[in-house]
Design a protein around this motif. Structure first.
Motif, PDB file in Angstrom:
ATOM      1  N   ALA A   3       0.815  -1.210   0.000  1.00 35.10           N
ATOM      2  CA  ALA A   3       0.000   0.000   0.000  1.00 35.10           C
ATOM      3  C   ALA A   3       0.855   1.269   0.000  1.00 35.10           C
ATOM      4  CB  ALA A   3      -0.937   0.011   1.200  1.00 35.10           C
ATOM      5  N   LYS A   4       2.093   1.133   0.505  1.00 32.49           N
ATOM      6  CA  LYS A   4       2.954   2.310   0.716  1.00 32.49           C
ATOM      7  C   LYS A   4       3.087   3.214  -0.522  1.00 32.49           C
ATOM      8  CE  LYS A   4       5.716   3.990   4.042  1.00 32.49           C
ATOM      9  NZ  LYS A   4       5.311   4.082   5.459  1.00 32.49           N
ATOM     10  N   PRO A   5       3.473   2.665  -1.679  1.00 35.36           N
ATOM     11  CA  PRO A   5       3.632   3.580  -2.819  1.00 35.36           C
ATOM     12  C   PRO A   5       2.333   4.283  -3.173  1.00 35.36           C
ATOM     13  CG  PRO A   5       3.993   1.277  -3.493  1.00 35.36           C
ATOM     14  CD  PRO A   5       3.864   1.289  -2.012  1.00 35.36           C
ATOM     15  N   LEU A   6       1.213   3.619  -2.889  1.00 36.21           N
ATOM     16  CA  LEU A   6      -0.070   4.207  -3.246  1.00 36.21           C
ATOM     17  C   LEU A   6      -0.483   5.307  -2.275  1.00 36.21           C
ATOM     18  CD1 LEU A   6      -1.786   0.850  -4.211  1.00 36.21           C
ATOM     19  CD2 LEU A   6      -0.975   2.611  -5.770  1.00 36.21           C
ATOM     20  N   GLU A   7       0.156   5.350  -1.119  1.00 37.35           N
ATOM     21  CA  GLU A   7      -0.143   6.454  -0.192  1.00 37.35           C
ATOM     22  C   GLU A   7       0.227   7.793  -0.814  1.00 37.35           C
ATOM     23  OE1 GLU A   7       1.775   5.501   3.520  1.00 37.35           O
ATOM     24  OE2 GLU A   7       0.491   3.732   3.825  1.00 37.35           O
ATOM     25  N   ARG A   8       1.221   7.768  -1.701  1.00 36.00           N
ATOM     26  CA  ARG A   8       1.572   9.002  -2.417  1.00 36.00           C
ATOM     27  C   ARG A   8       0.433   9.456  -3.329  1.00 36.00           C
ATOM     28  NH1 ARG A   8       7.495   7.235  -4.702  1.00 36.00           N
ATOM     29  NH2 ARG A   8       8.393   6.570  -2.715  1.00 36.00           N
ATOM     30  N   CYS A   9      -0.284   8.449  -3.876  1.00 37.50           N
ATOM     31  CA  CYS A   9      -1.425   8.768  -4.742  1.00 37.50           C
ATOM     32  C   CYS A   9      -2.532   9.423  -3.913  1.00 37.50           C
ATOM     33  CB  CYS A   9      -1.956   7.505  -5.411  1.00 37.50           C
ATOM     34  SG  CYS A   9      -0.700   6.606  -6.349  1.00 37.50           S
ATOM     35  N   PRO A  37      -9.476 -10.807 -13.304  1.00 37.22           N
ATOM     36  CA  PRO A  37     -10.187  -9.868 -12.428  1.00 37.22           C
ATOM     37  C   PRO A  37      -9.607  -9.816 -11.006  1.00 37.22           C
ATOM     38  CG  PRO A  37     -11.763 -11.069 -13.779  1.00 37.22           C
ATOM     39  CD  PRO A  37     -10.411 -11.667 -14.074  1.00 37.22           C
ATOM     40  N   GLU A  38      -9.064 -10.920 -10.520  1.00 40.84           N
ATOM     41  CA  GLU A  38      -8.445 -10.922  -9.190  1.00 40.84           C
ATOM     42  C   GLU A  38      -7.297  -9.903  -9.117  1.00 40.84           C
ATOM     43  OE1 GLU A  38      -9.199 -13.533 -10.962  1.00 40.84           O
ATOM     44  OE2 GLU A  38     -10.334 -14.909  -9.679  1.00 40.84           O
ATOM     45  N   GLU A  39      -6.662  -9.665 -10.248  1.00 41.28           N
ATOM     46  CA  GLU A  39      -5.521  -8.744 -10.230  1.00 41.28           C
ATOM     47  C   GLU A  39      -5.972  -7.303 -10.042  1.00 41.28           C
ATOM     48  OE1 GLU A  39      -2.265  -9.747 -12.991  1.00 41.28           O
ATOM     49  OE2 GLU A  39      -3.585 -11.323 -13.726  1.00 41.28           O
ATOM     50  N   GLN A  40      -7.086  -6.938 -10.684  1.00 44.54           N
ATOM     51  CA  GLN A  40      -7.594  -5.581 -10.455  1.00 44.54           C
ATOM     52  C   GLN A  40      -8.146  -5.465  -9.036  1.00 44.54           C
ATOM     53  OE1 GLN A  40      -9.485  -7.029 -13.583  1.00 44.54           O
ATOM     54  NE2 GLN A  40      -7.357  -7.037 -14.255  1.00 44.54           N
ATOM     55  N   ALA A  41      -8.713  -6.574  -8.532  1.00 41.81           N
ATOM     56  CA  ALA A  41      -9.222  -6.550  -7.162  1.00 41.81           C
ATOM     57  C   ALA A  41      -8.074  -6.283  -6.187  1.00 41.81           C
ATOM     58  CB  ALA A  41      -9.921  -7.870  -6.836  1.00 41.81           C
ATOM     59  N   GLU A  42      -6.914  -6.871  -6.485  1.00 42.89           N
ATOM     60  CA  GLU A  42      -5.753  -6.640  -5.626  1.00 42.89           C
ATOM     61  C   GLU A  42      -5.335  -5.164  -5.672  1.00 42.89           C
ATOM     62  OE1 GLU A  42      -2.063  -8.371  -6.902  1.00 42.89           O
ATOM     63  OE2 GLU A  42      -1.139  -8.146  -4.913  1.00 42.89           O
ATOM     64  N   LEU A  43      -5.305  -4.609  -6.873  1.00 44.38           N
ATOM     65  CA  LEU A  43      -4.959  -3.189  -7.013  1.00 44.38           C
ATOM     66  C   LEU A  43      -5.925  -2.321  -6.210  1.00 44.38           C
ATOM     67  CD1 LEU A  43      -3.611  -0.705  -8.355  1.00 44.38           C
ATOM     68  CD2 LEU A  43      -5.043  -1.129 -10.376  1.00 44.38           C
ATOM     69  N   VAL A  44      -7.212  -2.621  -6.337  1.00 45.98           N
ATOM     70  CA  VAL A  44      -8.240  -1.829  -5.646  1.00 45.98           C
ATOM     71  C   VAL A  44      -8.073  -1.948  -4.125  1.00 45.98           C
ATOM     72  CG1 VAL A  44     -10.730  -1.762  -5.182  1.00 45.98           C
ATOM     73  CG2 VAL A  44      -9.878  -1.783  -7.550  1.00 45.98           C
ATOM     74  N   THR A  45      -7.784  -3.158  -3.667  1.00 41.29           N
ATOM     75  CA  THR A  45      -7.577  -3.366  -2.228  1.00 41.29           C
ATOM     76  C   THR A  45      -6.424  -2.497  -1.726  1.00 41.29           C
ATOM     77  OG1 THR A  45      -8.399  -5.622  -2.362  1.00 41.29           O
ATOM     78  CG2 THR A  45      -6.998  -5.096  -0.474  1.00 41.29           C
ATOM     79  N   HIS A  46      -5.314  -2.520  -2.450  1.00 39.72           N
ATOM     80  CA  HIS A  46      -4.156  -1.732  -2.013  1.00 39.72           C
ATOM     81  C   HIS A  46      -4.441  -0.234  -2.097  1.00 39.72           C
ATOM     82  CE1 HIS A  46      -1.932  -5.309  -1.414  1.00 39.72           C
ATOM     83  NE2 HIS A  46      -1.662  -5.563  -2.687  1.00 39.72           N
ATOM     84  N   LEU A  47      -5.182   0.168  -3.116  1.00 41.74           N
ATOM     85  CA  LEU A  47      -5.543   1.592  -3.209  1.00 41.74           C
ATOM     86  C   LEU A  47      -6.371   1.996  -1.986  1.00 41.74           C
ATOM     87  CD1 LEU A  47      -6.464   1.871  -7.016  1.00 41.74           C
ATOM     88  CD2 LEU A  47      -4.698   3.229  -5.852  1.00 41.74           C
ATOM     89  N   ARG A  48      -7.332   1.147  -1.612  1.00 41.33           N
ATOM     90  CA  ARG A  48      -8.185   1.461  -0.453  1.00 41.33           C
ATOM     91  C   ARG A  48      -7.351   1.519   0.825  1.00 41.33           C
ATOM     92  NH1 ARG A  48     -13.074  -1.515  -2.775  1.00 41.33           N
ATOM     93  NH2 ARG A  48     -13.934   0.227  -3.972  1.00 41.33           N
ATOM     94  N   GLU A  49      -6.455   0.529   0.987  1.00 40.93           N
ATOM     95  CA  GLU A  49      -5.585   0.523   2.174  1.00 40.93           C
ATOM     96  C   GLU A  49      -4.784   1.810   2.273  1.00 40.93           C
ATOM     97  OE1 GLU A  49      -4.638  -4.315   2.002  1.00 40.93           O
ATOM     98  OE2 GLU A  49      -3.143  -2.841   1.341  1.00 40.93           O
ATOM     99  N   ALA A  50      -4.426   2.337   1.084  1.00 39.88           N
ATOM    100  CA  ALA A  50      -3.581   3.529   1.058  1.00 39.88           C
ATOM    101  C   ALA A  50      -4.388   4.811   1.233  1.00 39.88           C
ATOM    102  CB  ALA A  50      -2.805   3.584  -0.263  1.00 39.88           C
ATOM    103  N   GLY A  51      -5.712   4.692   1.191  1.00 44.65           N
ATOM    104  CA  GLY A  51      -6.531   5.884   1.387  1.00 44.65           C
ATOM    105  C   GLY A  51      -7.043   6.511   0.104  1.00 44.65           C
ATOM    106  N   VAL A  52      -6.840   5.812  -1.030  1.00 43.40           N
ATOM    107  CA  VAL A  52      -7.465   6.272  -2.274  1.00 43.40           C
ATOM    108  C   VAL A  52      -8.814   5.558  -2.361  1.00 43.40           C
ATOM    109  CG1 VAL A  52      -7.263   6.366  -4.796  1.00 43.40           C
ATOM    110  CG2 VAL A  52      -5.199   6.453  -3.371  1.00 43.40           C
ATOM    111  N   ASP A  53      -9.827   6.245  -2.856  1.00 48.00           N
ATOM    112  CA  ASP A  53     -11.134   5.596  -2.980  1.00 48.00           C
ATOM    113  C   ASP A  53     -11.431   5.389  -4.461  1.00 48.00           C
ATOM    114  OD1 ASP A  53     -13.636   4.573  -2.396  1.00 48.00           O
ATOM    115  OD2 ASP A  53     -14.573   6.560  -2.476  1.00 48.00           O
ATOM    116  N   PRO A  54     -10.963   4.276  -5.023  1.00 46.43           N
ATOM    117  CA  PRO A  54     -11.107   4.098  -6.468  1.00 46.43           C
ATOM    118  C   PRO A  54     -12.526   3.720  -6.874  1.00 46.43           C
ATOM    119  CG  PRO A  54     -10.194   2.121  -5.509  1.00 46.43           C
ATOM    120  CD  PRO A  54     -10.356   3.102  -4.376  1.00 46.43           C
ATOM    121  N   MET A  55     -12.893   4.080  -8.077  1.00 40.31           N
ATOM    122  CA  MET A  55     -14.105   3.544  -8.679  1.00 40.31           C
ATOM    123  C   MET A  55     -13.696   2.259  -9.405  1.00 40.31           C
ATOM    124  SD  MET A  55     -16.452   5.282 -11.629  1.00 40.31           S
ATOM    125  CE  MET A  55     -17.625   6.117 -10.576  1.00 40.31           C
TER     126      MET A  55
END
Lengths: 381, 381
Positions: A307-313, A333-351
């Motif tokens: 999640a760390k690099p995504l905290e910059r986002c 699809p599991e791969e995008q789910a992983e990206l979304v999970t890490h974005l959420r952990e980092a505090g980004v709220d992706p669509m």
């Protein structure tokens, strides 16, 4: 596409380009195209990243690229994303200035293995360095600098382009406001690393490969064709093969010579391989699949958690739109789910949007209507 | 396995062997082993069919096979199904006479591409004909005839062996009472045909392949290694790769020479390929994957529907046991479901068991306890 003016441009930078995994290029040329007009405060630019074997030519008609020769086959002359770029389209040329550049290491005009090394006057060939997604970010940042563009309105990356978009967002978080990642991922899966490795070996095993120094002595066409066949099965939904193979009857003389084709599937796959080797360079293919195979945003950003690099986002207040294709066998699809999970952990709220398609990974090229409304929506926010 | 006596035998038949897709062999040798004793009325025989790259050596210790030379590597000396063959085991040598033969086209003692063609005095090489599952049935029926065995108590076929067991059951329905098909299928899927085709091309692209005539001039090791790597990823559950690759640290000098390994996955896969080329012949590999790729029981039995050939199984009152492995990426559970559906349509009432495993397709080699009870049960009916 008479309504969209295409500019093919090259930007040559005489400053040495240092690669993150070692090696240096004394100078680099970036081949790119643009559509639409850059506005006065240079705030309406969208940078589009192409897929593994794509090019900068996303829209309009371009019958020739200087120096590229026969690789610029007729099938490349129309842009690969024409239905998504233009007035009123997903990337609206009445509102935005859209840029797409050929990757470093590419074979369509940017500096790559087939380019002459100014130090020797001969093609780089096997001496062309390994490139990473972070290198692509550095490379395209130079282009943005030259155009006087500070912060992008958005980046858009389908497939491998989504990996580069992710690197851009984490390495230069303040230079992009919106990130659209389509049928891509966060970290290359074990399955994909195995499939990519098979492709590397298919090329390296070709008797003409010669460590990448083949430009004078015939190209490793069999190896590259086999690599393409290996990847092709992940692009197309498996149910479509039977239909396609029945429909696309391939004349026997069109086949590669070494194998006596025994059925329609084999002939269809060989035709895919043969078509591809006419338009692509094996050394470029190796560089880009190597980029994909070793893609690791955590490592690139010297972080210790995903999640760390995504905290910059999050800190830069980036907006993210992530597309999944339910039938995707290339980036599951599991791969995008992983990206979304890490974005959420980092505090980004992706669509996060899943499109339902029977076309597999290739849907992003074939079904513009599935993507257009959400792209328009996020770009307008 | 001191408690199971292994007999390595060869049966040489001087009558010409005509192949169903054309071609003829002037004579054939069948390499096989047996365990247990044939009873007086010759009714207790079980014929076991091996997998793609297996051998007839399913049980006991066999340090040498005459004429096979270096291919009989130490890893082959112990049988591949030792935990399932022996007194009190799934295939109980106190009750049954178990036979396993090397396939026609094989490289472990049966007539194959490396055998001398008596018409030329040189190895068949590329001139060795294509073989089908039906040919394997004809081949092994000759062996049964020579042993005076009319009707088998059972056949057992894991993986590709299950395809041969299916052909045997439909082509010689009255010669088998029970059929045990493990992690196999009914008709080769499009996905598998694509993956098998990649392997064919990997071998044919090797500079040493020379149309299959390579016995005097160095073998197509790179191509065969790549083919094995392509298939290996389907044998092992994908989640296991990360564990295995971390655990099995491969010394750099053990690698094949042509590729500079960049990570643990690549080194693990290369080691799999390298190990395999020491023990297998590329021409045999091509014959067996071709058999698999074109497997079609409907065509073999000249039937017009999928259930038709299986109606012969129903008429002969065969009992069927079909095993699925839930984590199988090689023969997917859907494939056994298809077989079961067609068996039911044809009027056979199969027992269908799914074992749950994290080992993928290889489970049938690694987890005997998952299979033993049901095998014992059906054999005792």
């Amino acid at each position: 596409m008479a309504d969209v003016s295409t500019q093919f441009l090259t930007f040559r930078d005489d400053a040495p380009f240092r690669l993150r995994s070692g090696g240096e290029l004394p100078e680099v040329t970036i081949a790119y195209e643009t559509w639409g007009e850059l506005n006065e405060d240079r705030s309406n630019a969208i940078l589009l990243f192409h897929a593994l074997s794509g090019s900068h030519h996303a829209c309009g008609r371009n019958p020739e690229i200087p120096g590229v020769g026969d690789l610029w086959q007729p099938e490349m002359h129309n842009g690969w994303w024409e239905d998504l770029i233009g007035p009123g389209k997903a990337l609206d040329t009445d509102r935005y200035f859209i840029i797409c550049a050929n990757y470093l290491g590419g074979c369509y005009g940017s500096t790559g293995p087939a380019s002459d090394d100014p130090r020797t006057g001969k093609p780089y060939g096997g001496s062309f360095p390994q490139v990473t997604a972070a290198d692509q970010v550095d490379f395209q940042a130079r282009l943005l600098d030259s155009l006087g563009i500070g912060t992008l309105h958005a980046t858009v990356g389908p497939s491998v382009g989504g990996l580069v978009a992710l690197s851009f967002a984490t390495l230069l978080p303040d230079r992009v406001q919106r990130v659209i990642s389509i049928a891509s991922g966060y970290k290359t899966t074990v399955l994909n690393r195995l499939i990519l490795f098979e492709q590397i070996l298919a090329i390296e095993n070709d008797p003409f490969f010669n460590g990448g120094n083949y430009y004078d002595n015939g190209r490793p066409d069999y190896g590259l064709a086999l690599a393409r066949m290996i990847s092709h099965k992940t692009f197309v939904h498996i149910d479509a093969f039977e239909r396609r193979a029945r429909r696309d009857v391939i004349p026997e003389k069109e086949m590669l010579a070494w194998y006596k084709v025994r059925d329609q599937f084999q002939s269809y796959m060989l035709a895919q391989g043969k078509k591809f080797v006419k338009r692509f360079d094996a050394n470029t293919y190796l560089r880009i699949i190597d980029l994909w195979s070793h893609f690791n945003p955590t490592g690139e950003a010297s972080s210790d958690t995903s999640a760390k690099p995504l905290e910059r986002c999050a800190a830069a207040d980036q907006k993210w739109l992530v597309f999944s294709i339910d039938s995707d066998f290339c980036f599951y699809p599991e791969e995008q789910a992983e990206l979304v999970t890490h974005l959420r952990e980092a505090g980004v709220d992706p669509m996060h949007i899943t499109v339902h398609s029977d076309k597999g990974h290739d849907s992003f090229l074939l079904e513009p209507h599935l993507y257009t409304p959400h792209i328009q929506w996020i770009l307008a926010q």
